[in-house]
Structures are given as structure tokens and as C-alpha cells.
Design an enzyme around this catalytic site. Structure first.
Site, PDB file in Angstrom:
ATOM      1  CE  LYS A   1     -97.364  -4.149  32.780  1.00 14.23           C
ATOM      2  NZ  LYS A   1     -98.539  -4.514  31.955  1.00 14.23           N
TER       3      LYS A   1
ATOM      4  NE  ARG B   1     -99.358  -0.631  25.138  1.00 17.66           N
ATOM      5  CZ  ARG B   1    -100.259  -1.157  24.323  1.00 17.66           C
ATOM      6  NH1 ARG B   1    -100.507  -0.588  23.147  1.00 17.66           N
ATOM      7  NH2 ARG B   1    -100.902  -2.256  24.639  1.00 17.66           N
TER       8      ARG B   1
ATOM      9  CE  LYS C   1    -105.996  -4.288  33.873  1.00 16.20           C
ATOM     10  NZ  LYS C   1    -106.089  -4.670  32.448  1.00 16.20           N
TER      11      LYS C   1
HETATM   12  N1  BES Z   1    -101.462  -6.001  32.386  1.00 12.38           N
HETATM   13  C1  BES Z   1    -102.373  -5.874  31.317  1.00 12.38           C
HETATM   14  C2  BES Z   1    -102.326  -7.056  30.351  1.00 12.38           C
HETATM   15  C3  BES Z   1    -102.829  -8.379  30.851  1.00 12.38           C
HETATM   16  C4  BES Z   1    -104.138  -8.763  30.610  1.00 12.38           C
HETATM   17  C5  BES Z   1    -101.994  -9.267  31.480  1.00 12.38           C
HETATM   18  C6  BES Z   1    -104.588 -10.005  31.029  1.00 12.38           C
HETATM   19  C7  BES Z   1    -102.429 -10.505  31.897  1.00 12.38           C
HETATM   20  C8  BES Z   1    -103.731 -10.879  31.664  1.00 12.38           C
HETATM   21  C9  BES Z   1    -102.037  -4.626  30.503  1.00 12.38           C
HETATM   22  O1  BES Z   1    -101.530  -3.550  31.203  1.00 12.38           O
HETATM   23  C10 BES Z   1    -103.318  -4.162  29.887  1.00 12.38           C
HETATM   24  O2  BES Z   1    -104.179  -3.747  30.603  1.00 12.38           O
HETATM   25  N2  BES Z   1    -103.408  -4.248  28.562  1.00 12.38           N
HETATM   26  C11 BES Z   1    -104.564  -3.862  27.864  1.00 12.38           C
HETATM   27  C12 BES Z   1    -104.136  -3.046  26.674  1.00 12.38           C
HETATM   28  C13 BES Z   1    -105.265  -2.359  25.959  1.00 12.38           C
HETATM   29  C14 BES Z   1    -105.824  -1.254  26.827  1.00 12.38           C
HETATM   30  C15 BES Z   1    -104.741  -1.810  24.653  1.00 12.38           C
HETATM   31  C16 BES Z   1    -105.300  -5.118  27.420  1.00 12.38           C
HETATM   32  O3  BES Z   1    -104.649  -6.086  27.061  1.00 12.38           O
HETATM   33  O4  BES Z   1    -106.515  -5.115  27.482  1.00 12.38           O
HETATM   34 ZN    ZN Z   2    -100.565  -3.974  32.961  1.00 11.22          ZN
HETATM   35 MN    MN Z   3    -103.052  -2.304  31.969  1.00  9.60          MN
END
Ligand code: BES
Ligand code: ZN
Ligand code: MN
Length: 502
Positions: free
Chosen positions: A270, A356, A282
Site C-alpha cells: 500500500k 483497500r 480524520k
Molecule cells: N491508514 C489507515 C489505517 C491506520 C490507522 C493505519 C491507524 C495506522 C494507524 C486506513 O486508511 C484507515 O483510515 N482505515 C480506517 C478504516 C475505516 C474507515 C473503516 C480505520 O482504520 O479507521
Molecule cells: Zn490509509
Molecule cells: Mn484511511
């Protein structure tokens, strides 16, 4: 990285600003190392463990100054509890302690053959590898943007001499040292890229890095720009890139691709160079951490470099879908329905579940290679961090054999993986009323539903997904990794391909 050499001798004979000596918490073994130190100091030292100042217990460190010479004594603990990881950790901690002296060169003396073989169950080569990894990775720093060092004299180890007692290992030391340095180089590349901020590393930067590695090592590297990405109908990558001021890239690296007799593996990383969340933005707190959202790509670049440099007998393809995830003009909106490279449609309910989407297109692309195995590495979900913290990478997939091989590689390198289930029942959680699937499920099992989403794009490939969200970026230093990018995946994949390659 410090310059590394392999030598034979004892602390009495070897020139270095600091000497690192390993001690075992055991009378006989302790005395052996104490005698080496004693002859260098021309004095009897540490012949009385029972006073308890330094017993060789695990995690003990003793810095010594004697005239011009400096020593760091480090404890390995009881002989029955010795593991490779004990030695790796002790090496990292000792090297960092040594760097606190005003010193430029370090001599590190391998523990005795008996300790290594009988008690750690390591070959000479494995011992060298472990000590070199721990030492060099322990000395790693990301300081390229600090213009003024606080104390320019300290912490500047420029050369490390790794010293074996037995001349009989001539040649074996040199080649084991070269192998280990190559692996550490790959880990440092991954750490540097992971630590670099989003304004330093774009999709274009990752592509340039791949091209440079390809040039240096004779890999075939092809980089798709927006046009080719459109031609391949990579709707996930294009949708994530929509809100960005910068172009996406899809990076393809091929090693030994023509050698038809060798098994072929694909590794996918990724490459989100900054994840703001997009329009599903975020919170401000800790958003800066999302500069590390390309750690999977960094691991793929590092592993490709190491495997090619070691000339391992496998065929290996590295794929990196790269973009940032920004809420700019044109950004994809919650509710948008997009069409992926295999024609499946996805209802995007949260633009922050972007990883994803880009990985799905890469997995579809991987199918053309008909691989023996495909492994993706991604900082994919916060839910995986909730489940495993930083001590294990989440593992899910469809190939029991590949999972077993990764587990074994994880134990060997201490980049441990832990399996979460991927039962078919999870698939239903991604059902959409208006498209083939949606990109988020409910609140629960987030690491698994992300993997279940990917599963919809792997077709019949033997596949394993590694969620490195918790392991790629450390909130606190460990014995051989400072806070920040860990370079996780490089040592794991290297160990895997060294295993499958024979
Ligand atoms: N890159 C983030 C995941 C992440 C979170 C990596 C904390 C490292 C530390 C990913 O793209 C993301 O934002 N995932 C979301 C998914 C959700 C919206 C279903 C998450 O984990 O909150
Ligand atoms: Zn991400
Ligand atoms: Mn994300």
C-alpha cells in the site's frame, strides 16, 4: 550506515574506540568473557559475580572506561533462556550505549561458539546475521532534517568491526556479514521512506525510488502514470487520487521474471503517501502519523532490493499502487459508486477506507502472473492496532501453506505475524444494496472485514494479507528500533524468500 568489517581476534589485539562484550548469566561462560576483558585490561576483572554489580543478567548494561579504552558489557541472561532475539536485542542496546561515548569505531565480539550453537541453536552465519542486525538497526537514526546536532562528538559511530575468535571461520564471516548488511540496508531504506513526511515522498518519489533500485540491480521496472492507470481501468486508485493535487502512479518491479522454472511470488505494498481520510476527514489529533501510510510500499521496495542483491533463486514481482488521499477539489464523495479493475462495483461509504480500494486494483493486476503466492502488506486498519498493538502483524489469507511459511519467517526474524480468521461469514458484512460491495462494514471486526474486501479481488490466487498498521510505526523505541518507522516486512519477506528459494 556505519562501515562494517569482519575480523578475527580478541579485545587485547583489536583497535576500536569501544568494545562490546556479551556475558551469559552462568559462572563458566561468564568467566570466559571476563578473562578476555581481563587480558585486555591486564587485570583480573569481574571475578566476583556474587557481589551482584554485573552478573550477565538479561538487559544488564555496564559502560566502562579504562584509560583510553572503553567497553560496553552487556548481559544475555541465563543460558537456558538464550534465543536469537535475546542476542539481537542485546546487540541493539549495547550499540546504542556505546554511541553515548565520544567514539567513532566499535568492535563487537561474537559470543562463544558453544553459547551460540548449543544454547541459542544458531549456526555461525545466523549468529553473525543476528548480531549485525541488532547492532546496525540499533544505531539507526532519522536525522536528515536536523540541521544542527546537539553534541556533534557523540553518537557518531562510523565504523563497526565484527570480531570472531576463531580464524577457522575465514570467508564464512565475510559472506555472512555481507548478507546481513544487505538486509539492514533494505530495512533502512524502508525506515527512511516511512519516516519521510508527505511533502518529501509522493507517488512520483516512490516511482523514482523503484526505478533507481531497478537500474542499480538490473530489475525491470515499469511505472504507470494516470493514462496507463486509466487504460487498465484501475478505478480504485483513480478514485482515491481524485482529491489530490498530485498524480497517481502504479509501480511494477520484476526480478527474474523470465526464469520460468522458478516459483513466482507477487508482493503488493500500500503506497498512500499521506492519508488525510479524504472527505471523510480524520481528526486533527495524530493525523501527522498518516505520513507512514506507505509503509507497505516501503517494505516492498526494501524487500525487492534485498532479494535482488542477494540474487535469491525466486521470481519476484513487486506492485505498488501509489497516491495520497486528500479532500481536494474533485475528491470522491461518500456514496460514490466506483468500478474496479475487474469490473466489480464498490459503494464508497467512507473515503478513509482508501487502502483497500487501491490494493484491490493491484491484486487484480497480480492475477496476470498466475503466482505461486501473493502477499500484500498494508497499514490498513486502526482495528488491527486495537487487536495486536505493535507486537504482531495481523495475518489473514487463503493459503494455509503461505501462512505457515510466513509464521516461520516471523519467528526467525521476530517480525511476528498473528492470524485472524477470514470465515466466509464476514463477506456478508460488506454487502451493498446498490453495488456489488461496499468499502466499509459495521463497527466490529474492522481488520477482518478489510481483508474480506480484498478477498473479493484475489480470484483463485493463493493469497495472504498482512496488516502492518501497528507494527510499521512504533510509538516507543524498542531495543533495535527507534520511535518511528520500523521497516517491518523487509526482514520477514527476505527470510520467507530465502526459505522458499531452496
Ligand atoms: N491508514 C489507515 C489505517 C491506520 C490507522 C493505519 C491507524 C495506522 C494507524 C486506513 O486508511 C484507515 O483510515 N482505515 C480506517 C478504516 C475505516 C474507515 C473503516 C480505520 O482504520 O479507521
Ligand atoms: Zn490509509
Ligand atoms: Mn484511511
Amino acid at each position: 550506515m556505519a562501515k562494517c568489517t569482519g575480523l578475527y581476534g580478541t579485545p587485547e589485539k583489536i583497535a576500536a574506540d569501544v568494545h562490546v562484550l556479551y556475558f551469559v548469566d552462568d559462572d563458566a561462560f561468564f568467566k570466559k568473557t571476563a578473562d578476555l576483558l581481563g587480558s585486555a585490561l591486564k587485570a583480573t576483572v569481574l571475578d566476583d559475580r556474587t557481589k551482584g554489580d554485573f552478573t550477565g543478567a538479561v538487559d544488564e548494561l555496564l559502560p566502562l572506561v579504562a584509560g583510553d579504552a572503553r567497553y560496553v558489557l552487556v548481559g544475555l541472561g541465563a543460558k537456558d533462556a538464550l534465543r536469537a532475539e535475546t542476542l539481537r536485542r542485546a546487540s541493539g542496546r549495547a550499540a546504542r550505549e556505546a554511541a553515548r561515548f565520544v567514539a567513532q569505531s566499535l568492535a563487537v565480539y561474537f559470543p562463544s561458539e558453544e553459547v551460540v550453537r548449543r544454547h541459542m541453536h544458531l549456526s555461525f552465519e545466523e549468529c553473525v546475521h543476528t548480531v549485525v542486525e541488532g547492532t546496525l538497526l540499533g544505531l539507526y537514526k532519522y536525522d536528515k532534517f536536523i540541521t544542527k546536532q546537539p553534541d556533534a562528538k557523540k553518537g557518531l559511530i562510523k565504523e563497526v568491526r565484527f570480531v570472531a575468535a576463531d580464524e577457522g571461520f575465514q570467508g564464512r564471516l565475510k559472506s555472512a556479514l555481507e548478507t546481513a548488511v544487505t538486509v539492514v540496508d533494505g530495512v533502512e531504506l524502508a525506515r527512511n521512506l516511512t519516516n519521510a513526511p508527505g511533502n518529501e515522498v509522493s507517488a512520483e518519489t516512490l516511482a523514482k525510488e523503484a526505478t533507481a533500485i531497478g537500474k542499480k540491480l538490473g530489475l525491470k521496472v515499469v511505472v504507470f502514470g494516470r493514462k496507463e492507470i486509466e487504460l487498465h481501468k484501475m478505478g480504485g486508485l483513480l478514485a482515491v487520487n481524485q482529491g489530490s493535487a498530485r498524480e497517481p502512479r502504479f509501480i511494477i518491479m520484476e526480478y527474474n521474471e523470465q526464469k520460468r522454472r522458478l516459483p513466482l511470488y507477487v508482493i503488493v505494498g500500500k503506497g498512500v503517501t499521506f492519508d488525510s481520510g479524504g472527505l471523510s476527514i480524520k481528526p486533527a489529533a495524530a493525523m501527522e502519523e498518516m505520513k507512514m501510510d506507505m509503509a507497505g510500499a516501503a517494505a516492498v521496495l526494501g524487500a525487492m532490493q534485498v532479494v535482488a542483491k542477494l540474487k535469491l533463486p525466486v521470481r519476484l514481482v513487486g506492485l505498488i499502487p501509489a497516491t495520497d488521499n486528500m479532500p481536494g477539489e474533485g475528491a470522491m464523495c461518500p456514496g460514490d459508486i466506483i468500478r474496479m479493475a475487474n469490473g466489480k462495483t464498490v459503494e464508497v461509504l467512507n473515503t478513509d477506507a482508501e487502502g483497500r480500494l487501491i490494493l484491490a486494483d493491484a491484486l487484480v493486476y497480480a492475477q496476470r502472473y498466475k503466482p505461486t503466492g501473493v502477499i500484500d502488506l498494508a497499514t490498513l486498519t486502526g482495528a488491527c492496532v486495537v487487536a495486536l498493538a505493535s507486537h504482531a502483524t495481523g495475518m489473514m489469507g487463503t493459503s494455509a501453506a503461505l501462512k505457515d511459511q510466513l509464521r516461520a519467517a516471523g519467528e526467525k526474524t521476530f517480525e511476528r505475524v498473528w492470524e485472524l480468521p477470514l470465515f466466509d461469514e464476514y463477506d456478508a458484512m460488506l454487502k451493498s444494496g446498490v453495488a456489488d460491495l461496499k468499502n466499509i462494514a459495521g463497527r466490529w471486526g474492522g481488520a477482518i472485514t478489510a481483508a474480506a474486501f480484498l478477498k473479493a479481488f484475489v480470484a483463485d490466487m493463493p493469497w495472504v494479507h498482512l496488516d502492518i498498521a501497528g507494527t510499521a510505526m512504533l510509538e516507543e523505541a524498542t531495543a533495535y528500533a527507534p520511535k518511528g518507522g520500523s521497516g517491518v516486512g523487509v526482514r520477514l519477506l527476505t527470510a520467507l524468500f530465502r526459505d522458499v528459494a531452496h
